[in-house]
Design an enzyme around this catalytic site. Structure first.
Site, PDB file in Angstrom:
ATOM      1  CD  GLU A   1      -2.306   2.344  -3.546  1.00  0.00           C
ATOM      2  OE1 GLU A   1      -3.468   2.687  -3.794  1.00  0.00           O
ATOM      3  OE2 GLU A   1      -1.845   2.268  -2.390  1.00  0.00           O
TER       4      GLU A   1
ATOM      5  CG  ASP B   1      -1.939   1.054   1.260  1.00  0.00           C
ATOM      6  OD1 ASP B   1      -2.782   1.075   0.347  1.00  0.00           O
ATOM      7  OD2 ASP B   1      -1.915   1.892   2.187  1.00  0.00           O
TER       8      ASP B   1
END
Length: 539
Positions: free
Chosen positions: A271, A202
């Protein structure tokens, strides 16, 4: 799939949002037992791996992206034994397991933060990003939170501000501290030793901040606000020069990769949200010592159409170098693509299928979001049912992420077979019930079964799994590229529009392939693509 390269390179990853996949105990919230129960369905799609969004111990203010124990399963999702059983079942079915890792920040009730905020002299005092106020008491600089307002929150115990790029309850860790870096590497090792096959990282470019705490510059008048965030978010008014994507991050990514290399056949996918996402992707996936692959928001944005997709492909071809992308059209953070790109489309079923053909023929790996194979549109969630703090903050111009996170519709019955309880954590959209798995299973021409056939066909084409891509220019509204690998070369032609498209055949072709089941054809030296159709042909 061909085994001439690692499984992840060209592999298809199916993203599962556990909270919304299947509720096994009737409490209205999906759990790990529910995921395990439905893994045969996932395997039936022909994908290579699953990606599990966070299931770690959390106060759930950001639904698991605020971690209070990196090595614990939150009770709402089950137990560690449930996780072990899920991994065993996935591996039995030939599925790899990728789990989310939220390394950049914790929950504010994480023991690390509770200790850090207690004083300026405790052993973890420097584990988070603390700064004194300006002389007038205001925050140290102009950095903003993606979720609205200043990125700094005041803590009366220390008499300082702490940094939070997201919610104030998500304090940012200080990666300039080597103890922090080692602690997170140790947490990842814990899951690798339990059988995880990889990690989705993330906000992978948010780990480091500039220690000088310089103000970010504003976006000059007349220039595009390049950072992908909702359109009413003031976060986009800044160039994010100092609060993320710092050069020190590269060394940490190399430490991460060294850890992964101890566990063969594992992978890292990052990401990236950045003002210059392609530049970051090229940097972060360069060589064999950082991330294996990464994805940005280029095809997760509101921008759409043949020219936009062609521009994205061209930029990736020219700018990614030896890096490797992981493509996605939908995920748990954006409006589902059938609605985001397909407003006003008169044949949503055909549109969903041609979008899948787009996703499955790009050069790179693929991330498919739960329900995408059903052609689900964005769900309508009324204000009183909203759960997402991001949507609540920016309502009504931005409705948040709940519309893409509603429960998976397994049956057309009330609550979609998701739960035996009375109330799921988010309501199901009636349109989703009409597109349920059970409804589509017995229809050979359903979106689900068409997608199954397309995936399984794609997995047998070396050119599509691992081949190079050559973009065909000057083909108008037809998106055309050639994929080549070894002895196989395929032309891919896609029509994402609602009108017939004709364009001269861009190369010499041997035969049109009928196996993918699209209606594109060749007439008089032209490619003829009906609305939302495709053509695949061998060179």
């Amino acid at each position: 799939m061909t085994q001439s390269q690692p499984w992840w390179k060209g592999g298809i990853i199916y993203q599962i949002y556990p909270r919304s996949f299947l509720d096994s105990n009737g409490d209205g919230i999906g759990d790990l037992k529910g995921v395990a129960e439905k893994l045969p369905y996932v395997a039936s799609l022909g994908v290579d791996a699953i990606w599990l969004s966070p299931f770690f111990t959390s106060p759930m203010k950001d639904f698991g992206y605020d971690v209070s124990d990196y090595r614990g399963v939150d009770p709402i999702f089950g137990t560690m034994d449930d996780y072990r059983a899920l991994v065993a079942e996935a591996h039995r079915l030939g599925l790899k397991v990728i789990i989310d890792q939220v390394l950049s920040h914790t929950a504010d009730n994480h023991p690390w933060f509770e200790e850090s905020r207690a004083s300026r002299s405790n052993p973890k005092a420097d584990w988070f990003v603390w700064a004194d106020p300006k002389p007038d008491g205001t925050p140290p600089n102009n950095w903003l939170s993606i979720f609205g307002g200043s990125a700094w929150a005041w803590d009366s115990r220390r008499g300082q501000y702490y940094l939070h790029n997201f919610l104030a309850s998500q304090p940012d860790l200080n990666f300039h501290n080597p103890d922090v870096r080692q602690a997170q590497l140790d947490n990842m090792r814990f899951w690798l030793e339990l059988g995880a096959d990889g990690f989705r990282l993330d906000t992978v470019n948010f780990y480091y901040h500039s220690q000088g705490l310089e103000n970010n510059p504003s976006v000059p008048a007349g220039e595009n606000k390049t950072f992908v965030a909702n359109g009413v978010n003031p976060y986009t008014y800044q160039r994010h020069v100092y609060d993320l994507s710092q050069p020190e991050n590269l060394a940490f990514l190399e430490d991460l990769r060294a850890l992964m290399d101890e566990f063969p056949a594992t992978t890292l996918v990052g990401e990236i949200g950045d003002d210059k996402p392609l530049e970051r992707m090229a940097e972060y996936t360069h060589g064999n010592q950082r991330l294996h692959m990464a994805y940005s928001f280029d095809l997760l944005s509101e921008r759409q159409g043949p020219d936009w997709v062609r521009d994205v492909v061209r930029r990736f071809q020219d700018g990614l170098g030896d890096g490797w992308p992981c493509w996605a059209l939908s995920n748990h953070d954006v409006v589902r693509v059938v609605s985001r790109w397909g407003e006003g489309v008169d044949d949503p079923k055909a549109y969903a299928r041609v979008l899948m053909a787009l996703l499955l023929t790009l050069r790179g790996s693929v991330s498919l979001y739960q329900g995408e194979e059903l052609g689900l549109p964005e769900a309508e969630v009324p204000l009183e049912a909203l759960q997402d703090p991001y949507g609540i903050e920016f309502w009504p111009e931005f409705k948040g992420r709940d519309g893409c996170r509603t429960p998976m519709p397994w049956t057309p019955a009330e609550n979609g077979g998701f739960t035996t309880g009375a109330t799921p954590w988010l309501p199901l959209d009636p349109r989703h019930l009409e597109l349920s798995v059970e409804t589509q299973e017995d229809d050979g021409d359903s979106t689900l079964n068409q997608v199954r056939r397309l995936i399984r066909w794609r997995q047998q084409q070396p050119a599509l799994v691992q081949g190079d891509l050559t973009l065909m220019e000057n083909t108008g509204d037809a998106l055309c590229w050639i994929r080549r690998s070894g002895d196989q070369a395929l032309l891919v032609a896609l029509n994402l529009t609602g009108s017939d498209v004709r364009t001269p055949v861009p190369c010499s072709l041997e035969r049109v392939l009928t196996e993918p089941g699209f209606d594109g054809r060749i007439e008089g030296g032209e490619l003829v693509l009906p609305p939302y159709q495709a053509l695949f042909a061998e060179l």
